[in-house]
Design a protein around this motif. Structure first.
Motif, PDB file in Angstrom:
ATOM      1  N   UNK A 172      28.346  24.154  34.445  1.00  0.00           N
ATOM      2  CA  UNK A 172      29.284  23.531  33.520  1.00  0.00           C
ATOM      3  C   UNK A 172      30.676  23.275  34.033  1.00  0.00           C
ATOM      4  N   UNK A 173      31.008  23.792  35.288  1.00  0.00           N
ATOM      5  CA  UNK A 173      32.404  23.662  35.714  1.00  0.00           C
ATOM      6  C   UNK A 173      32.590  23.358  37.196  1.00  0.00           C
ATOM      7  N   UNK A 174      31.711  23.820  38.053  1.00  0.00           N
ATOM      8  CA  UNK A 174      31.943  23.741  39.489  1.00  0.00           C
ATOM      9  C   UNK A 174      31.464  22.406  40.055  1.00  0.00           C
ATOM     10  N   UNK A 175      32.348  21.722  40.789  1.00  0.00           N
ATOM     11  CA  UNK A 175      32.040  20.397  41.328  1.00  0.00           C
ATOM     12  C   UNK A 175      31.406  20.437  42.721  1.00  0.00           C
ATOM     13  N   UNK A 176      30.981  21.615  43.183  1.00  0.00           N
ATOM     14  CA  UNK A 176      30.055  21.756  44.315  1.00  0.00           C
ATOM     15  C   UNK A 176      30.632  21.322  45.658  1.00  0.00           C
ATOM     16  N   UNK A 177      31.919  21.569  45.861  1.00  0.00           N
ATOM     17  CA  UNK A 177      32.551  21.135  47.103  1.00  0.00           C
ATOM     18  C   UNK A 177      32.014  21.794  48.351  1.00  0.00           C
ATOM     19  N   UNK A 178      31.725  23.094  48.296  1.00  0.00           N
ATOM     20  CA  UNK A 178      31.150  23.769  49.459  1.00  0.00           C
ATOM     21  C   UNK A 178      29.686  23.396  49.626  1.00  0.00           C
ATOM     22  N   UNK A 179      28.962  23.401  48.523  1.00  0.00           N
ATOM     23  CA  UNK A 179      27.512  23.174  48.566  1.00  0.00           C
ATOM     24  C   UNK A 179      27.147  21.848  49.213  1.00  0.00           C
ATOM     25  N   UNK A 180      27.879  20.795  48.871  1.00  0.00           N
ATOM     26  CA  UNK A 180      27.513  19.459  49.348  1.00  0.00           C
ATOM     27  C   UNK A 180      27.812  19.267  50.823  1.00  0.00           C
ATOM     28  N   UNK A 235      46.194  14.084  43.041  1.00  0.00           N
ATOM     29  CA  UNK A 235      45.804  15.244  42.250  1.00  0.00           C
ATOM     30  C   UNK A 235      46.557  16.500  42.654  1.00  0.00           C
ATOM     31  N   UNK A 236      46.685  16.721  43.951  1.00  0.00           N
ATOM     32  CA  UNK A 236      47.396  17.910  44.423  1.00  0.00           C
ATOM     33  C   UNK A 236      48.845  17.929  43.994  1.00  0.00           C
ATOM     34  N   UNK A 237      49.493  16.771  44.060  1.00  0.00           N
ATOM     35  CA  UNK A 237      50.910  16.681  43.690  1.00  0.00           C
ATOM     36  C   UNK A 237      51.128  16.891  42.198  1.00  0.00           C
ATOM     37  N   UNK A 238      50.072  16.707  41.407  1.00  0.00           N
ATOM     38  CA  UNK A 238      50.191  16.841  39.950  1.00  0.00           C
ATOM     39  C   UNK A 238      49.471  18.074  39.404  1.00  0.00           C
ATOM     40  N   UNK A 239      49.101  18.996  40.286  1.00  0.00           N
ATOM     41  CA  UNK A 239      48.509  20.259  39.832  1.00  0.00           C
ATOM     42  C   UNK A 239      47.130  20.131  39.232  1.00  0.00           C
ATOM     43  N   UNK A 240      46.362  19.163  39.699  1.00  0.00           N
ATOM     44  CA  UNK A 240      45.031  18.896  39.140  1.00  0.00           C
ATOM     45  C   UNK A 240      43.952  19.610  39.943  1.00  0.00           C
ATOM     46  N   UNK A 241      42.957  20.141  39.249  1.00  0.00           N
ATOM     47  CA  UNK A 241      41.731  20.562  39.910  1.00  0.00           C
ATOM     48  C   UNK A 241      41.595  22.036  40.203  1.00  0.00           C
ATOM     49  N   UNK A 242      42.379  22.889  39.594  1.00  0.00           N
ATOM     50  CA  UNK A 242      42.235  24.330  39.800  1.00  0.00           C
ATOM     51  C   UNK A 242      41.112  24.878  38.919  1.00  0.00           C
ATOM     52  N   UNK A 268      41.047  15.706  44.065  1.00  0.00           N
ATOM     53  CA  UNK A 268      40.492  14.357  44.030  1.00  0.00           C
ATOM     54  C   UNK A 268      39.195  14.285  43.267  1.00  0.00           C
ATOM     55  N   UNK A 269      38.331  15.270  43.457  1.00  0.00           N
ATOM     56  CA  UNK A 269      37.041  15.277  42.782  1.00  0.00           C
ATOM     57  C   UNK A 269      37.174  15.371  41.274  1.00  0.00           C
ATOM     58  N   UNK A 270      38.181  16.096  40.802  1.00  0.00           N
ATOM     59  CA  UNK A 270      38.391  16.223  39.358  1.00  0.00           C
ATOM     60  C   UNK A 270      38.785  14.884  38.747  1.00  0.00           C
ATOM     61  N   UNK A 271      39.678  14.161  39.422  1.00  0.00           N
ATOM     62  CA  UNK A 271      40.059  12.827  38.934  1.00  0.00           C
ATOM     63  C   UNK A 271      38.871  11.887  38.972  1.00  0.00           C
ATOM     64  N   UNK A 272      38.151  11.913  40.082  1.00  0.00           N
ATOM     65  CA  UNK A 272      37.011  11.011  40.257  1.00  0.00           C
ATOM     66  C   UNK A 272      35.953  11.260  39.185  1.00  0.00           C
ATOM     67  N   UNK A 273      35.635  12.523  38.951  1.00  0.00           N
ATOM     68  CA  UNK A 273      34.602  12.868  37.974  1.00  0.00           C
ATOM     69  C   UNK A 273      34.973  12.349  36.588  1.00  0.00           C
TER      70      UNK A 273
END
Length: 407
Positions: free
Chosen positions: A89-97, A253-260, A281-286
């Protein structure tokens, strides 16, 4: 431990850190074999110039450093993002992929060098050992896999340091951070140290890619992202490659505190593990991709695809990227994306990502003449809703007659 003689040439996933440097020398000593070091550049933004001389000094016969960033974005991140999947429900799988591509790169070197084994630094407690090895067997069912953490008795940092000193291995300077980190184009993960206490709130020094939302700019950033067949192809009217898209979104995203994300996840091997992730970036993209789908994807197609998200996410997380079930599911997902075309407007502000507009000249399923609260010109006869409701209520009425008074 006695010398092993069944392996002649090993391709090692090598980072240049203490663990893989010790593994390199350990393989030579314990297996009496040739070791080829392999490093994949997946956008970790680390200096890789020192990797080759260090590997050669430690005993590697050859060193390959491959820039796989374009392939990573195009052939791994993008297909996964078309699925809109998240793990638990929350993890965008950055390591896994990232793991299947690293293994693919290793196996390319295996074929090129006629090696008969691979080795990695994943521990026997984690997910990565499964991901690496399942992918390796996909490319070569007969490949031998050497996982030192499942064999040796060097089970602490002190033991690794002693081995390094005894074997003239350069010991990297102590890390500024006490956390175990893994970074690529998609995200960065943080594990270990204080994070092993699930009640402990991460300090700001944990984070690398994102500013604190409280310290983010007081004015929002607006983006317009264009999609074709479910893939982002341009931002603010400028065409970009998948790699460029993610590089740009990561900065915004990083400059705006997105994706934690602070997540206590269930590992495939059975234990719970806490990880703190930054996926700007992945949070914005999703969010943008979902916004585009809202306008252009049929309701039942979306319901079907969404019902499969947990299955798809588990396949990626557990290491089954190259499995027939993932490939079959990908074909279905890609079919659903043929109509996901248009533009999404995004508002990025202090850790929040909002869809504020979407349009499609070719595939919009929104019809104002039907949806309007104003006069609808007889396109939709509201009286028809009465029969619709009665038909859908029939089974509920029957059930109520049987059981309603008993509950």
């Amino acid at each position: 431990m006695s010398k092993k003689t069944s392996v002649n040439k090993v391709v090692l996933a090598y980072s240049g850190g203490l663990d893989t440097s010790v593994i390199l020398k350990w393989l030579i000593k314990e297996y009496d074999c040739e070791v080829i070091a392999f490093t994949a550049d997946l956008g970790q933004e680390e200096e890789l110039d020192s990797v080759k001389p260090k590997a050669l000094k430690t005993g590697a016969s050859k060193v390959y450093i491959e820039d796989l960033r374009d392939e990573f974005a195009r052939d791994f991140i993008y297909p996964m993002m078309r699925s809109s999947c998240v793990y638990e429900g929350r993890y965008l799988l950055g390591t896994s992929i990232a793991r299947p591509l690293i293994t693919k790169g290793m196996m390319d070197i295996v074929a090129r060098e006629s090696a008969d084994a691979i080795s990695h630094g994943a521990t026997g407690k984690g997910n990565d050992q499964v991901r690496f090895e399942l992918a390796a067997y996909h490319y070569d069912p007969s490949i031998k896999v050497i996982a030192p953490w499942r064999e040796w008795d060097l089970n602490s940092r002190d033991a690794l340091v002693k081995f390094a000193k005894d074997n003239d291995i350069e010991i990297p300077p102590a890390k500024k951070s006490p956390y175990s980190r893994d970074r690529n184009l998609m995200h960065i993960s943080h594990e270990g140290n204080n994070l092993e206490d699930p009640w402990w709130e991460p300090d700001e020094d944990v984070y690398v890619l994102t500013v604190s939302p409280e310290k983010a700019p007081d004015k929002p950033t607006w983006l317009e992202i264009d999609f074709q067949h479910g893939n982002a192809v341009a931002i603010n009217g400028k065409a970009m490659s998948p790699l460029e898209i993610f590089q740009y979104l990561n900065k915004v995203g990083g400059a705006n505190g997105v994706g934690r994300l602070d997540l206590l996840e269930n590992r495939y091997v059975g234990m719970k593990s806490r990880g703190v992730y930054e996926t700007p970036g992945g949070t914005i993209y999703h969010a943008a991709h979902r916004g585009m789908e809202e306008l252009t994807m049929d309701r039942e197609v979306m319901n079907l695809r969404d019902s499969l998200i947990p299955r798809y996410a588990a396949m990626v997380y557990n290491g089954y990227w190259f499995s027939p079930e993932r490939e079959a599911l990908q074909a279905l997902i890609d079919e659903t994306q043929k109509t996901v075309n248009g533009t999404v407007r995004m508002k990025i502000y202090k850790g929040n990502v909002s869809v504020t507009g979407r349009k499609s000249a070719t595939d919009s399923l929104f019809d104002a003449n039907i949806s309007t609260f104003e006069e609808d010109h007889q396109v939709y006869n509201q009286a028809d809703a009465e029969g619709f409701i009665k038909l859908n209520a029939l089974r509920l009425k029957i059930r109520s007659k049987l059981y309603g008074k008993k509950k």
